[in-house]
Structure formats: structure tokens, C-alpha cells
Design a protein around this motif. Sequence first.
Motif, PDB file in Angstrom:
ATOM      1  N   LEU A  58      17.730  15.852   2.952  1.00  0.00           N
ATOM      2  CA  LEU A  58      19.120  15.549   2.850  1.00  0.00           C
ATOM      3  C   LEU A  58      19.849  16.968   2.740  1.00  0.00           C
ATOM      4  CD1 LEU A  58      21.134  13.066   2.033  1.00  0.00           C
ATOM      5  CD2 LEU A  58      20.364  14.077  -0.445  1.00  0.00           C
ATOM      6  N   ASP A  87      29.351  16.697   1.529  1.00  0.00           N
ATOM      7  CA  ASP A  87      28.339  15.680   1.540  1.00  0.00           C
ATOM      8  C   ASP A  87      27.969  15.018   0.645  1.00  0.00           C
ATOM      9  OD1 ASP A  87      30.080  15.541   5.172  1.00  0.00           O
ATOM     10  OD2 ASP A  87      27.937  16.561   5.271  1.00  0.00           O
ATOM     11  N   LEU A  88      27.301  15.480  -0.060  1.00  0.00           N
ATOM     12  CA  LEU A  88      26.229  15.186  -1.035  1.00  0.00           C
ATOM     13  C   LEU A  88      26.961  14.516  -2.358  1.00  0.00           C
ATOM     14  CD1 LEU A  88      24.245  18.580  -1.580  1.00  0.00           C
ATOM     15  CD2 LEU A  88      23.601  15.848  -1.302  1.00  0.00           C
ATOM     16  N   ALA A 115      29.835  12.704  -1.545  1.00  0.00           N
ATOM     17  CA  ALA A 115      29.935  11.174  -1.041  1.00  0.00           C
ATOM     18  C   ALA A 115      28.767  10.055  -0.969  1.00  0.00           C
ATOM     19  CB  ALA A 115      31.027  11.231   0.497  1.00  0.00           C
ATOM     20  N   GLN A 116      27.969  10.919  -0.587  1.00  0.00           N
ATOM     21  CA  GLN A 116      26.640   9.908  -0.977  1.00  0.00           C
ATOM     22  C   GLN A 116      26.489   9.659  -2.048  1.00  0.00           C
ATOM     23  OE1 GLN A 116      23.640  11.501   2.224  1.00  0.00           O
ATOM     24  NE2 GLN A 116      24.919  13.017   2.936  1.00  0.00           N
ATOM     25  N   ILE A 117      25.970  10.775  -2.879  1.00  0.00           N
ATOM     26  CA  ILE A 117      25.215  10.694  -4.291  1.00  0.00           C
ATOM     27  C   ILE A 117      26.181   9.907  -5.545  1.00  0.00           C
ATOM     28  CG2 ILE A 117      23.232  11.634  -3.663  1.00  0.00           C
ATOM     29  CD1 ILE A 117      24.021  13.854  -5.533  1.00  0.00           C
ATOM     30  N   ASP A 118      27.535  10.139  -5.383  1.00  0.00           N
ATOM     31  CA  ASP A 118      28.471  10.625  -5.910  1.00  0.00           C
ATOM     32  C   ASP A 118      28.622  10.907  -7.032  1.00  0.00           C
ATOM     33  OD1 ASP A 118      31.097   8.999  -6.896  1.00  0.00           O
ATOM     34  OD2 ASP A 118      30.327   7.359  -7.442  1.00  0.00           O
ATOM     35  N   THR A 173      34.725  15.068   4.790  1.00  0.00           N
ATOM     36  CA  THR A 173      33.436  14.425   4.885  1.00  0.00           C
ATOM     37  C   THR A 173      32.812  14.938   6.788  1.00  0.00           C
ATOM     38  OG1 THR A 173      33.660  11.986   5.299  1.00  0.00           O
ATOM     39  CG2 THR A 173      32.966  13.193   3.177  1.00  0.00           C
ATOM     40  N   ASP A 226      31.262  12.750   8.656  1.00  0.00           N
ATOM     41  CA  ASP A 226      31.456  11.734   9.004  1.00  0.00           C
ATOM     42  C   ASP A 226      32.900  11.607   9.254  1.00  0.00           C
ATOM     43  OD1 ASP A 226      31.798  10.823   6.399  1.00  0.00           O
ATOM     44  OD2 ASP A 226      29.587   9.183   6.857  1.00  0.00           O
ATOM     45  N   GLN A 251      34.152   9.483   6.563  1.00  0.00           N
ATOM     46  CA  GLN A 251      34.700   8.836   6.287  1.00  0.00           C
ATOM     47  C   GLN A 251      35.119   9.177   4.056  1.00  0.00           C
ATOM     48  OE1 GLN A 251      33.788   6.103   6.739  1.00  0.00           O
ATOM     49  NE2 GLN A 251      33.787   6.082   8.598  1.00  0.00           N
ATOM     50  N   ARG A 277      34.640  10.453   1.080  1.00  0.00           N
ATOM     51  CA  ARG A 277      34.932   9.846  -0.849  1.00  0.00           C
ATOM     52  C   ARG A 277      35.418   9.171  -2.043  1.00  0.00           C
ATOM     53  NH1 ARG A 277      35.227  14.613  -3.819  1.00  0.00           N
ATOM     54  NH2 ARG A 277      36.419  15.351  -2.001  1.00  0.00           N
TER      55      ARG A 277
END
Length: 322
Positions: free
Chosen positions: A127, A185-186, A188-191, A279, A281, A283, A285
Motif C-alpha cells: 500500500l 489516496d490512503l 480515500a481507501q481507508i476513510d 486521488t 485514480d 475517484q 474521497r
Amino acid sequence: MGVEIAVTGLTKTFGSQTIWRDVTLTLPAGEISVMLGPSGTGKSVFLKTLVGLLKPDAGSIVINGRDLTRLREADLYEVRKLFGVLFQDGALFGSMTLYDNVAFPLREHTKKTEAEIRRIVTEKMELVGLSGAEGKLPGEISGGMRKRAGLARALVLDPEILLIDEPDSGLDPVRTSYINQLFVDLNAQIDATFLIVTHDINTARTVPDNIGLLYHKHLAMFGPREMLLSSEEPVVRQFLNAQTIGPIGMSEEKDADELAAESGQELPPLPPIALQLATSDGQPRRAERPAGAWCRDNGVTPPPGSFESRNAGIPGVRVEVG
């Protein structure tokens, strides 16, 4: 999913020295917040107080309905499991490989098997972009890699709150940009709920959803990014825009002669507000707000050229449209 942290009337002293007093703010769940301030204003002390490593003299820190300042040590230990902390230098064990450093919290605080630990460590190191470096020692890698290894270790227990102390310390601007992108990015992924302590103006102007500023033993302001970047409050305006005119001098507070000499001087115009970092990609957040939304909702006219580039108005940064 991150959790909200409600701080009310927080005061911290060391002996007769007051670090800050009556700090009140709410870190919104799942959002990225940045805490700024001149050197010596107690930003790192604030982080340590939030996680319960230091006890405040007054005030409360409420998470999930529990006030950390009033918990017994055993209960505080349980609440700390909500936190992941990235220290300034990564705080890695020099005699351990990166793999063992990242695995340490899992071995210390869980009963997972080595197979489960290997899966989690591999996932977190991937990650943060450290796949293939598992066998290296901290002394064999760059400062930026040590920061990322420290971040991987902070993530292995899947924290709902991530506290990050001076992530740009010792890093060049390019690697600071990389780690800023990693934080976005993190999130967005783990909120998770992020709080980043930094001096880096580029980070403060482009990464967070919210900004706070500690100055002269109090919280000068805390709120949405656009609120502070369009603020006319002298200390906020001076710090966020790297200006010499204002209450902050070479010492923490300018003396009366300096301030008198500046009286009547016209302040430089506010620079454009940059677009928030997106982010990788593209996408959105969950916490992301449309550019200019706060200004529109509050009837504030942003400086000309705002929201036209990622680096608009950032001192020393080349403008890059997009």
C-alpha cells in the motif's frame, strides 16, 4: 470508517510554562485536517495529548462518547487501538528489518498467526510502495522510505484515526509531494480521520479538508481549508501565504517596534486558492467538497485565479494547470 474527535477547552502546561490554553475544535470523522503553527507552539505536544501520551491540565478529548482525559489506564489502552501514529523520523527499530518493524504491533497487540501477520504486513507495505524492501534495515534506506515504513506500521492495526507528525521533515519537495499524494489516496481507501502536523505550506494549501493554526499559546483558527485560505486574520494570512508582514517574526511574536514600523503598510493581496489534491485514480474521497463550495455557501469572494490549478499561489511552486 474514521471517528470524530471533539476537543474542548484543552490546556497544557509544563511547570510554569503554558504551551497552549483553551483549545477547542472538532476533527470531523473521515476527513484530513492539518495543524500548522510557528516552531515552538506545541503542535507535537497536541498530538501526544490527543493519543493520551501526555495528560492535559484542563479540558476534554471525546471519542465515541468517551473522554480520554478521564479514563483509567486500562481503558485508555483500549481506546489507543483506534490510533495509528507516524512519528517525525519514522521511529523504527534500527536492528529490525522493515518487515519486523511493520509486524511489531501485530505481534505485540494481537494473537494472529505468523501466516496472518505476513498477509497483513505484505498488504500494508504494498500500500505504501515498499514491496520488495521487507528485508532491508532502516539504516539501509532513504528518509522517505523510512517514513513510508513508519506509515505501514501505523496502518497494520487498521486505525480509525491517523496522527502524522511532520511527514515532510528531512524530505525534499519531490518526495514530500509523493507522500502527500499517498495520504490523500490512503484517506480515500481507508476513510480514517487524519491529523497532520506540518510546516509545509504546499501541504497545508492543497492536501487537507480542514486547517488549524496554533499561535501564541492558543488556537488562532480552525475550519474548512477555503475558510483559512481566504481569511483576513493577520496571523493566519501571514503564515499560510508565507508573508513577512504580520505578527509572526523571527521570534514567536514580533516586538512592538517591528509592529509599529509595519503599521500603515499595505498587505500583499491574497494569492489564488489552489485546487485540492485529487486521488491518483481521480475517484472522489467521501470528505471531498467541490472547489469553491465553502466560499459560495458563505458569500466569500475568493482571490482572482482561485481553483484554476493545483499549485496556484503557493510560494516557490511552478503553476501546473489541471
